[in-house]
Design an enzyme around this catalytic site. Sequence first.
Site, PDB file in Angstrom:
ATOM      1  N   ASP A  93      -1.139   0.149   4.599  1.00 11.65           N
ATOM      2  CA  ASP A  93      -1.721  -0.862   4.432  1.00 11.65           C
ATOM      3  C   ASP A  93      -0.374  -2.287   2.745  1.00 11.65           C
ATOM      4  O   ASP A  93      -0.983  -3.030   3.081  1.00 11.65           O
ATOM      5  CB  ASP A  93      -2.983  -0.803   3.639  1.00 11.65           C
ATOM      6  CG  ASP A  93      -3.109  -0.223   2.078  1.00 11.65           C
ATOM      7  OD1 ASP A  93      -1.618   0.088   1.241  1.00 11.65           O
ATOM      8  OD2 ASP A  93      -4.110   0.676   2.045  1.00 11.65           O
ATOM      9  N   GLU A 115      -0.767   6.758   8.323  1.00 14.00           N
ATOM     10  CA  GLU A 115      -1.750   6.948   7.217  1.00 14.00           C
ATOM     11  C   GLU A 115      -2.799   5.639   7.701  1.00 14.00           C
ATOM     12  O   GLU A 115      -3.432   4.922   6.611  1.00 14.00           O
ATOM     13  CB  GLU A 115      -1.104   6.651   5.584  1.00 14.00           C
ATOM     14  CG  GLU A 115      -2.049   6.862   4.962  1.00 14.00           C
ATOM     15  CD  GLU A 115      -1.547   6.314   4.013  1.00 14.00           C
ATOM     16  OE1 GLU A 115      -1.406   7.687   3.131  1.00 14.00           O
ATOM     17  OE2 GLU A 115      -1.746   4.953   2.984  1.00 14.00           O
ATOM     18  N   GLU A 129      -4.832  -4.839   0.479  1.00  9.44           N
ATOM     19  CA  GLU A 129      -4.953  -3.762   0.738  1.00  9.44           C
ATOM     20  C   GLU A 129      -6.312  -2.862   2.400  1.00  9.44           C
ATOM     21  O   GLU A 129      -5.418  -2.821   3.540  1.00  9.44           O
ATOM     22  CB  GLU A 129      -4.777  -2.508   0.135  1.00  9.44           C
ATOM     23  CG  GLU A 129      -3.752  -2.293  -0.659  1.00  9.44           C
ATOM     24  CD  GLU A 129      -3.793  -3.371  -1.193  1.00  9.44           C
ATOM     25  OE1 GLU A 129      -2.123  -3.673  -2.588  1.00  9.44           O
ATOM     26  OE2 GLU A 129      -4.857  -3.691  -2.197  1.00  9.44           O
ATOM     27  N   HIS A 210      -1.249   0.484 -11.800  1.00 10.89           N
ATOM     28  CA  HIS A 210      -0.726  -0.892 -10.402  1.00 10.89           C
ATOM     29  C   HIS A 210      -1.008  -2.415 -10.719  1.00 10.89           C
ATOM     30  O   HIS A 210      -1.376  -2.801 -10.306  1.00 10.89           O
ATOM     31  CB  HIS A 210       0.830  -0.549 -10.685  1.00 10.89           C
ATOM     32  CG  HIS A 210       0.783  -0.228  -9.277  1.00 10.89           C
ATOM     33  ND1 HIS A 210       0.772   1.584  -9.266  1.00 10.89           N
ATOM     34  CD2 HIS A 210       1.076  -0.471  -7.991  1.00 10.89           C
ATOM     35  CE1 HIS A 210       0.605   1.944  -8.263  1.00 10.89           C
ATOM     36  NE2 HIS A 210       0.243   0.568  -7.165  1.00 10.89           N
ATOM     37  N   ARG A 212      -3.912  -4.442  -8.229  1.00  9.57           N
ATOM     38  CA  ARG A 212      -4.370  -5.760  -8.867  1.00  9.57           C
ATOM     39  C   ARG A 212      -5.313  -5.612  -9.589  1.00  9.57           C
ATOM     40  O   ARG A 212      -6.330  -5.962 -10.027  1.00  9.57           O
ATOM     41  CB  ARG A 212      -4.628  -6.879  -7.451  1.00  9.57           C
ATOM     42  CG  ARG A 212      -3.045  -7.100  -6.505  1.00  9.57           C
ATOM     43  CD  ARG A 212      -3.364  -8.007  -5.652  1.00  9.57           C
ATOM     44  NE  ARG A 212      -1.685  -8.588  -5.188  1.00  9.57           N
ATOM     45  CZ  ARG A 212      -1.167  -7.580  -4.070  1.00  9.57           C
ATOM     46  NH1 ARG A 212      -1.484  -6.441  -3.911  1.00  9.57           N
ATOM     47  NH2 ARG A 212       0.269  -8.031  -4.153  1.00  9.57           N
ATOM     48  N   HIS A 242       5.227   0.520 -14.525  1.00 13.24           N
ATOM     49  CA  HIS A 242       5.806  -0.462 -13.510  1.00 13.24           C
ATOM     50  C   HIS A 242       5.885  -1.817 -13.747  1.00 13.24           C
ATOM     51  O   HIS A 242       5.516  -2.762 -14.872  1.00 13.24           O
ATOM     52  CB  HIS A 242       4.241  -0.670 -12.537  1.00 13.24           C
ATOM     53  CG  HIS A 242       4.316  -1.229 -11.260  1.00 13.24           C
ATOM     54  ND1 HIS A 242       4.448  -3.135 -10.447  1.00 13.24           N
ATOM     55  CD2 HIS A 242       4.545  -0.790  -9.950  1.00 13.24           C
ATOM     56  CE1 HIS A 242       4.771  -2.771  -9.295  1.00 13.24           C
ATOM     57  NE2 HIS A 242       4.684  -1.464  -8.560  1.00 13.24           N
TER      58      HIS A 242
END
Length: 309
Positions: A93, A115, A129, A210, A212, A242
């Site tokens: 995604d 996936e 995503e 990590h 958003r 990250h």
Amino acid sequence: MLIVFGTRPEAIKMAPVIEGLRKYPRLHTRVLVTGQHRELLDQALGTFGIIADVKLSLMNVGATLDAALAAMLAAIGTALERERPARVVVHGDTLTTLATTLAAYLRGIPVAHVEAGLRSGDLSAPWPEEGSRRVAGALADLHFAPTEAAVAALRAENVPAAAIHLTGNTAADALRIVRKRIAAEPTVADAVAPVLARFAGRRIVTVTVHRRESHGKALAEIAEALTQLAGREDVGVVVPLHPNPEVAGPLAARFSGCERIALVPALAYPAFVRLMAASTLVLTNSGGIWRCRGVLLRKKAGGSVRADD
């Protein structure tokens, strides 16, 4: 067959697919990487011995998501015109997946989605995503689903049953590959040895954060919770950082001077696998983290947490 991805997690999860496809001599399998995460991506490619046939440099192509998507769409479209694949294979995604799916669709090139079928039911979480994987689900003609729940989600969206294939998660295959490599060549995971020695005799909690959704206030709350956890004498918390400054900066500032919290640079996958194997608990907001043994906490599609073997 053109395999397209751009981030380290995609490289890890697609490595077993590439390895499998290249066993068929009648298939001409090529790999295009967008460089969405340049340094981390190169690290993962090296781990699995993947040499990209086409490399784009799209890591810093726009300050906003729409600018980045526009640049990717144009660059990937140009590459597809040159490569002229019979089929494109994308994963998950990411922005690379969204741009590649759109570019292929606009050229009449069929898309296979690895996936496939993961759904939260909320376009705002995970963002962006959830939107990317729904677009891929609408435009792909082959869907490789990791779980029965993913299969059910695709069927609910009226995807033809013949187009859906229950495959399991390729992250598990990647993990098996790397565990065998570590067993044969232990030095590939030596980067994590110093922190394991530092916390010898303590229960190690490995943490990755990590996404958003975790930036800002949420990250501060996570950091506070980890500080409380590290107050236990029997615990050592390890946080592979990250490189995103929205994550690395605040965590480095908050944990400065915390004796039982170790911030380490982003680890190559073999070192991270060794760290997971040594951990009592792994806490993550990433669906791509798989433990070697024991219990892993990770989000379900609906956002709650479950324990997986």
